[in-house]
Write a protein that holds these residues in place. Structure first.
Motif, PDB file in Angstrom:
ATOM      1  N   LEU A   2       0.861  -1.215   0.027  1.00  0.00           N
ATOM      2  CA  LEU A   2       0.041  -0.115  -0.252  1.00  0.00           C
ATOM      3  C   LEU A   2       0.927   1.076  -0.106  1.00  0.00           C
ATOM      4  O   LEU A   2       1.761   1.297   0.814  1.00  0.00           O
ATOM      5  CB  LEU A   2      -0.849  -0.063   1.186  1.00  0.00           C
ATOM      6  N   SER A   3       0.558   2.185  -0.925  1.00  0.00           N
ATOM      7  CA  SER A   3       1.531   3.370  -0.957  1.00  0.00           C
ATOM      8  C   SER A   3       0.545   4.509  -1.602  1.00  0.00           C
ATOM      9  O   SER A   3      -0.574   4.407  -1.739  1.00  0.00           O
ATOM     10  CB  SER A   3       2.684   3.317  -1.731  1.00  0.00           C
ATOM     11  N   HIS A   4       1.015   5.598  -1.876  1.00  0.00           N
ATOM     12  CA  HIS A   4       0.354   6.908  -2.216  1.00  0.00           C
ATOM     13  C   HIS A   4       0.111   6.756  -3.805  1.00  0.00           C
ATOM     14  O   HIS A   4      -1.090   7.035  -4.292  1.00  0.00           O
ATOM     15  CB  HIS A   4       1.081   8.046  -1.891  1.00  0.00           C
ATOM     16  N   ALA A   5       1.200   6.503  -4.451  1.00  0.00           N
ATOM     17  CA  ALA A   5       0.911   6.652  -6.094  1.00  0.00           C
ATOM     18  C   ALA A   5       2.046   5.472  -6.633  1.00  0.00           C
ATOM     19  O   ALA A   5       2.952   5.130  -6.057  1.00  0.00           O
ATOM     20  CB  ALA A   5       1.197   7.819  -6.394  1.00  0.00           C
ATOM     21  N   THR A   6       1.884   5.082  -7.846  1.00  0.00           N
ATOM     22  CA  THR A   6       2.689   4.414  -8.601  1.00  0.00           C
ATOM     23  C   THR A   6       3.587   5.095  -9.269  1.00  0.00           C
ATOM     24  O   THR A   6       4.497   4.451  -9.814  1.00  0.00           O
ATOM     25  CB  THR A   6       1.736   3.301  -9.524  1.00  0.00           C
ATOM     26  N   SER A   7       3.491   6.261  -9.666  1.00  0.00           N
ATOM     27  CA  SER A   7       4.294   6.947 -10.368  1.00  0.00           C
ATOM     28  C   SER A   7       5.280   7.738  -9.684  1.00  0.00           C
ATOM     29  O   SER A   7       5.206   8.284  -8.749  1.00  0.00           O
ATOM     30  CB  SER A   7       3.412   8.074 -11.092  1.00  0.00           C
ATOM     31  N   SER A   8       6.776   7.583 -10.307  1.00  0.00           N
ATOM     32  CA  SER A   8       7.716   8.116  -9.472  1.00  0.00           C
ATOM     33  C   SER A   8       7.518   9.764  -9.612  1.00  0.00           C
ATOM     34  O   SER A   8       8.145  10.616  -8.651  1.00  0.00           O
ATOM     35  CB  SER A   8       9.052   7.796 -10.295  1.00  0.00           C
ATOM     36  N   ALA A   9       6.923  10.249 -10.509  1.00  0.00           N
ATOM     37  CA  ALA A   9       6.572  11.574 -10.647  1.00  0.00           C
ATOM     38  C   ALA A   9       5.716  12.226  -9.485  1.00  0.00           C
ATOM     39  O   ALA A   9       5.851  13.246  -9.164  1.00  0.00           O
ATOM     40  CB  ALA A   9       6.057  12.044 -12.055  1.00  0.00           C
ATOM     41  N   ARG A  10       4.976  11.300  -8.989  1.00  0.00           N
ATOM     42  CA  ARG A  10       3.980  11.694  -7.795  1.00  0.00           C
ATOM     43  C   ARG A  10       4.527  11.255  -6.399  1.00  0.00           C
ATOM     44  O   ARG A  10       4.226  11.476  -5.501  1.00  0.00           O
ATOM     45  CB  ARG A  10       2.797  11.195  -8.037  1.00  0.00           C
ATOM     46  N   ASP A  11       5.412   9.970  -6.392  1.00  0.00           N
ATOM     47  CA  ASP A  11       5.925   9.535  -5.468  1.00  0.00           C
ATOM     48  C   ASP A  11       7.465   9.245  -4.976  1.00  0.00           C
ATOM     49  O   ASP A  11       7.613   8.323  -4.272  1.00  0.00           O
ATOM     50  CB  ASP A  11       5.060   8.319  -4.810  1.00  0.00           C
ATOM     51  N   GLY A  12       7.971   9.814  -6.062  1.00  0.00           N
ATOM     52  CA  GLY A  12       9.661   9.715  -5.994  1.00  0.00           C
ATOM     53  C   GLY A  12      10.106   8.302  -6.035  1.00  0.00           C
ATOM     54  O   GLY A  12       9.631   7.442  -6.718  1.00  0.00           O
ATOM     55  N   GLY A  13      11.168   8.206  -5.008  1.00  0.00           N
ATOM     56  CA  GLY A  13      11.843   6.922  -5.152  1.00  0.00           C
ATOM     57  C   GLY A  13      11.024   5.854  -4.325  1.00  0.00           C
ATOM     58  O   GLY A  13      11.226   4.813  -4.631  1.00  0.00           O
ATOM     59  N   VAL A  14       9.778   5.981  -3.596  1.00  0.00           N
ATOM     60  CA  VAL A  14       9.194   5.166  -3.096  1.00  0.00           C
ATOM     61  C   VAL A  14       8.444   4.417  -4.181  1.00  0.00           C
ATOM     62  O   VAL A  14       8.409   3.253  -4.034  1.00  0.00           O
ATOM     63  CB  VAL A  14       8.117   5.753  -2.130  1.00  0.00           C
ATOM     64  N   ALA A  15       8.038   4.981  -5.232  1.00  0.00           N
ATOM     65  CA  ALA A  15       7.465   4.275  -6.287  1.00  0.00           C
ATOM     66  C   ALA A  15       8.200   3.338  -6.809  1.00  0.00           C
ATOM     67  O   ALA A  15       7.737   2.273  -7.408  1.00  0.00           O
ATOM     68  CB  ALA A  15       6.452   5.294  -7.040  1.00  0.00           C
ATOM     69  N   ALA A  16       9.218   4.043  -7.356  1.00  0.00           N
ATOM     70  CA  ALA A  16      10.242   3.269  -7.873  1.00  0.00           C
ATOM     71  C   ALA A  16      10.766   2.021  -7.075  1.00  0.00           C
ATOM     72  O   ALA A  16      10.807   1.009  -7.642  1.00  0.00           O
ATOM     73  CB  ALA A  16      11.562   3.946  -8.184  1.00  0.00           C
ATOM     74  N   ALA A  17      11.013   2.057  -5.982  1.00  0.00           N
ATOM     75  CA  ALA A  17      11.299   0.973  -4.870  1.00  0.00           C
ATOM     76  C   ALA A  17      10.488  -0.048  -5.078  1.00  0.00           C
ATOM     77  O   ALA A  17      10.701  -1.326  -5.048  1.00  0.00           O
ATOM     78  CB  ALA A  17      11.714   1.496  -3.825  1.00  0.00           C
ATOM     79  N   ILE A  18       9.193   0.021  -4.764  1.00  0.00           N
ATOM     80  CA  ILE A  18       7.697  -0.582  -4.866  1.00  0.00           C
ATOM     81  C   ILE A  18       7.750  -1.613  -6.147  1.00  0.00           C
ATOM     82  O   ILE A  18       7.613  -2.451  -6.021  1.00  0.00           O
ATOM     83  CB  ILE A  18       6.577  -0.051  -4.508  1.00  0.00           C
ATOM     84  N   THR A  19       7.807  -0.672  -7.219  1.00  0.00           N
ATOM     85  CA  THR A  19       7.773  -1.376  -8.555  1.00  0.00           C
ATOM     86  C   THR A  19       8.873  -2.433  -8.778  1.00  0.00           C
ATOM     87  O   THR A  19       8.580  -3.630  -8.864  1.00  0.00           O
ATOM     88  CB  THR A  19       8.022  -0.269  -9.698  1.00  0.00           C
ATOM     89  N   ASP A  20      10.056  -2.035  -8.232  1.00  0.00           N
ATOM     90  CA  ASP A  20      11.042  -3.134  -8.519  1.00  0.00           C
ATOM     91  C   ASP A  20      10.957  -4.315  -7.291  1.00  0.00           C
ATOM     92  O   ASP A  20      11.258  -5.559  -7.714  1.00  0.00           O
ATOM     93  CB  ASP A  20      12.403  -2.536  -8.400  1.00  0.00           C
TER      94      ASP A  20
ATOM     95  N   CYS B 112      13.125  12.513 -16.081  1.00  0.00           N
ATOM     96  CA  CYS B 112      13.333  11.218 -17.143  1.00  0.00           C
ATOM     97  C   CYS B 112      13.142  10.195 -16.242  1.00  0.00           C
ATOM     98  O   CYS B 112      13.384   9.807 -15.232  1.00  0.00           O
ATOM     99  CB  CYS B 112      14.754  11.420 -17.570  1.00  0.00           C
ATOM    100  N   PHE B 113      12.535   9.080 -16.834  1.00  0.00           N
ATOM    101  CA  PHE B 113      11.872   8.078 -16.552  1.00  0.00           C
ATOM    102  C   PHE B 113      12.293   6.832 -17.740  1.00  0.00           C
ATOM    103  O   PHE B 113      12.488   7.142 -18.621  1.00  0.00           O
ATOM    104  CB  PHE B 113      10.555   7.763 -15.946  1.00  0.00           C
ATOM    105  N   GLY B 114      12.136   5.686 -17.148  1.00  0.00           N
ATOM    106  CA  GLY B 114      12.462   4.533 -18.047  1.00  0.00           C
ATOM    107  C   GLY B 114      13.771   4.504 -19.072  1.00  0.00           C
ATOM    108  O   GLY B 114      14.897   4.929 -18.358  1.00  0.00           O
TER     109      GLY B 114
END
Length: 378
Positions: A18-36, A252-254
């Motif tokens: 559970l987190s705030h958002a899936t996008s790094s643009a909206r939740d920074g490194g938290v979203a990137a870490a959860i994705t991976d 920049c992403f991806g």
């Protein structure tokens, strides 16, 4: 059991992140870490889902997130970040008997708590302490964060599990970085990559850079600031001051982010406050020598010779930048190789997926605590 293989006899169920958002643009490194992390858990044979609060309007967000989480009937909920809907609903989830793990992602860092302190104190009084006390365990990304968690008086076990990184293929075909039309052939780029926020040390970095432009020009270095989150104020400031050999670019992403990392010659993150910054891990996975402040919580990189220690202070930054400029290509390459090796051995996602599975299995099945779990002094 080999790293990266889940012991399904100890943990047989779905973990709901559970987190705030899936996008790094909206939740920074938290979203990137959860994705991976979720990718690594699935690759290791686990079962994981991700539910974010961004899908609902603010007026009904907590209620809808709680309902959706409950309907999924997970074996365990893993909450990421503080001060938002996931932690507001944590006590209610815990009251249903659902085990809750909370990962603050650096948001209990003393600098972070001091920033907008009165607002966070009010929020803490309203729900954050209840959320943290409802957790059966907390995850710390580094020892410093574990100490910060323990200092709050929480008595739940603290699992010391870092963020991870996927080792990239340096031979992969990638687009050109955003600065490609601005630099002459052979120009060396020092890359800042992340959120444009005062806690990242952007202001002292730019002040230090402005004080040594002649040195940067003599050694062929440029500063590229790639990020988001300030509505263009950093770019306007650089333009207004006419700061030489410095360019500011949007997020920049991806593949675009990979292009930045692959074409840079070094990486810098002079932060005042971090959890465990994904950008620094990614930079070292691309074999970039790094300049990192103590707040990045990567003493391993300094000890391994993969990074130079900097403070977010103009004079210190200037000294370290000159030191970087004077490194030979062979010396920079050796630093980068040490960083990539460190990422492969200590920060790989298969290793971290295995550790999270051990944690979940222990919390659900009992037995001896994993060796990375710390019990706070009571």
């Amino acid at each position: 059991m080999a790293p990266g293989v889940l012991d399904v006899n100890r943990f047989d169920g779905t973990v709901l992140h559970l987190s705030h958002a899936t996008s790094s643009a909206r939740d920074g490194g938290v979203a990137a870490a959860i994705t991976d992390l979720i990718t690594a858990q699935l690759n290791a044979g686990g079962s994981a889902e991700w539910l974010t609060a961004e899908h609902w309007p603010a007026w009904c967000r907590d209620r809808q997130l709680r309902r959706a989480a409950t309907e999924r009937k997970p074996a365990l909920a893993h909450l990421h970040g503080l001060w938002r809907s996931p932690t507001r609903i944590a006590p209610a989830l815990a009251r249903t008997g659902l085990p809750v793990v909370v990962s603050p992602h650096g948001m209990l860092d003393p600098w972070a708590l001091a920033h907008s302190r009165w607002k966070k104190h009010l929020v803490e009084m309203l729900w954050e302490q209840r959320a943290l006390h409802s957790a059966v365990a907390l995850q710390a990304l580094c020892q410093s964060e574990a100490d910060a968690i323990a200092a709050t008086g929480l008595t739940a076990p603290i699992a010391l599990i870092p963020n991870g990184v996927e080792l990239p293929d340096p031979a992969a075909a990638l687009p050109s970085p955003p600065w490609s039309d601005l630099l002459p052939p052979g120009g060396r780029v020092l890359l800042f990559l992340g959120r444009f926020h005062p806690k990242k040390g952007t202001l002292p970095l730019l002040m230090a850079w402005g004080s040594l432009v002649a040195e940067a020009e003599r050694h062929g270095w440029w500063l590229a600031m790639v990020g988001y989150g300030d509505d263009g104020s950093l770019a306007r400031m650089v333009e207004r001051q006419g700061l030489p050999r410095c360019s500011v670019h949007g997020p920049c992403f991806g593949e675009q982010k990979a292009a930045c990392l692959s074409k840079a010659a070094a990486f810098i993150l002079p932060s005042f406050s971090e959890g465990l910054p994904m950008a620094a891990l990614e930079a070292m996975s691309w074999s970039l020598p790094a300049l990192l402040s103590p707040a990045c919580h990567l003493p391993e990189a300094i000890a391994a010779g993969a990074a130079l220690a900097v403070d977010p202070e103009q004079v210190v930054l200037r000294h370290r930048l000159i030191q970087l400029f004077n490194l030979s290509e062979a010396e920079r390459s050796a630093m980068g190789a040490k960083g990539r090796e460190l990422m492969a051995t200590r920060f790989s996602w298969p290793r971290i997926a295995h550790q999270t599975a051990e944690l979940y299995g222990w919390l659900l099945g009992g037995g001896e605590a994993p060796d990375f779990v710390q019990q706070p002094r009571r």
